[in-house]
Design an enzyme around this catalytic site. Structure first.
Site, mmCIF file in Angstrom:
data_model
loop_
_atom_site.group_PDB
_atom_site.id
_atom_site.type_symbol
_atom_site.label_atom_id
_atom_site.label_comp_id
_atom_site.label_asym_id
_atom_site.label_seq_id
_atom_site.Cartn_x
_atom_site.Cartn_y
_atom_site.Cartn_z
ATOM 1 C CD GLU A 56 -1.232 -2.317 2.197
ATOM 2 O OE1 GLU A 56 -1.981 -2.919 2.977
ATOM 3 O OE2 GLU A 56 -0.012 -2.580 2.070
ATOM 4 C CG LEU A 208 19.843 -32.124 -0.690
ATOM 5 C CD1 LEU A 208 19.700 -32.049 0.821
ATOM 6 C CD2 LEU A 208 18.661 -32.861 -1.301
#
Length: 352
Positions: A56, A208
């Site tokens: 905002e 990973l």
């Protein structure tokens, strides 16, 4: 006054703006559109990460002082009502003189919620719950982290149509094709952490990491997490990950997840074999399943999930299918538990 169809279109625009924000970290991805009384867009904004302007305020920053007076604000998450690294968005909107605020999802934070009430107390019209289902789906990982104080947990596996994840000799490369494997890496890079057991580390020596088609590392890498008591060799590939791995002996999975959340991790990706995965499933700690299915058969054992505490058909863990995608010759089934959490009380402060 904007009509409902236009309002929904603007909310979807706000959701698309929110997608520009970072997918990891404690703060949510939020988008905002400000329009005049005739529905003409005045400004747009989104949140770029902890410590930066919330959506905002970002949108207001693109307007000259006073030009938001009487405007309508469409935002994906209820404006916050607390001071963290930035001030309350509800106050910023009141001071800007907006006349109406429309949001999709209520803020579940113990400290950050209450923006709607504060706006109403200042005579700002507030409408909540607009496209709430779409907003909840978009914010699913952050909402779980905010409401439960732990990361959103995704369990992924690749199997044949008969549910087998490896051949009798243990070989599993490659079950799925290149399109499915690239999709896995795309989803890895959006996760905060990637979890495996020590058994998988010792058997497969995985990297990973999240990689592109050419094998290069993607910009965002999940933090590797290893759970188990067996020692991991000093020369294990995981120790060369861009992030130092985290090691937990277990066995309290809830404690591990809460510690990961305290480290700022809001989403966790479970890889590896059925042992660790079954423990998470059996404990009711999996929020999403990604099942990659290859159109072949193996037979035998080597199932994706082992014992999860189900002894009778009336105890089966029911899922709802959220989507099915075709990836080359393979299928991706996306499913969530039927009791997927939507309205639990917040356990933590959630926006900074």
């Amino acid at each position: 006054m904007i009509q409902d169809t236009e309002r929904d279109m603007l909310m979807r625009r706000a959701l698309s703006l929110a997608a520009n924000g970072p997918a990891t970290g404690l703060n949510p991805r939020v988008g905002c559109v400000i329009v005049d009384p005739d529905g003409v867009v005045l400004a747009e904004g989104w949140h770029r990460g902890a410590g930066t302007a919330h959506a905002e305020v970002d949108a207001l920053s693109h307007l000259p002082a006073g030009s938001a007076r009487g405007a309508t604000v469409i935002v994906t998450l209820e404006p916050c009502n607390h001071t963290g690294r930035t001030g309350p968005c509800a106050v910023a909107l009141i001071e800007a003189g907006v006349s109406r605020v429309i949001f999709a999802v209520s803020d579940p934070g113990r400290a950050s919620s209450g923006g709607a009430e504060r706006l109403r107390a200042a005579d700002v019209e507030v409408v909540g719950g607009v496209l709430a289902d779409e907003g909840e789906a978009f914010l699913a990982d952050w909402l779980v982290a905010a409401r439960l104080g732990r990361p959103f947990v995704t369990r992924k596996w690749a199997s044949r149509l008969d549910g087998r994840t490896a051949a009798a000799d243990g070989s599993s490369r490659w079950i799925t094709g290149p399109d499915a494997r690239l999709d896995v890496h795309r989803r890895r890079t959006a996760a905060g952490a990637i979890l495996v057991g020590t058994g998988t580390v010792l058997a497969d020596d995985p990297a990973l990491t999240a990689r592109a088609a050419d094998g290069s590392l993607l910009p965002n890498q999940p933090i590797p997490v290893v759970i188990g008591t067996r020692a991991v060799p000093a020369d294990a590939t995981i120790r060369h990950h861009p992030h130092p791995p985290l090691f937990y002996p277990g066995p309290d999975l809830n404690e591990i997840l809460h510690d990961l959340h305290a480290r700022g991790i809001r989403s966790a990706f479970i890889e590896g074999g059925p042992g660790l995965a079954s423990a998470f499933v059996g404990s009711g700690l999996v929020d999403e399943y990604l099942v990659y299915l290859a159109p072949t058969l193996l037979g035998g054992g080597r199932l994706a999930v082992g014992d999860i505490g189900v002894t009778g058909i009336d105890q089966q863990r029911r899922l709802t299918v959220e989507g099915i995608e075709r990836l080359g010759e393979d299928l991706l089934v996306i499913a969530r538990p039927l009791d997927f959490p939507h309205a639990e009380t917040a356990h933590t402060e959630t926006r900074i």
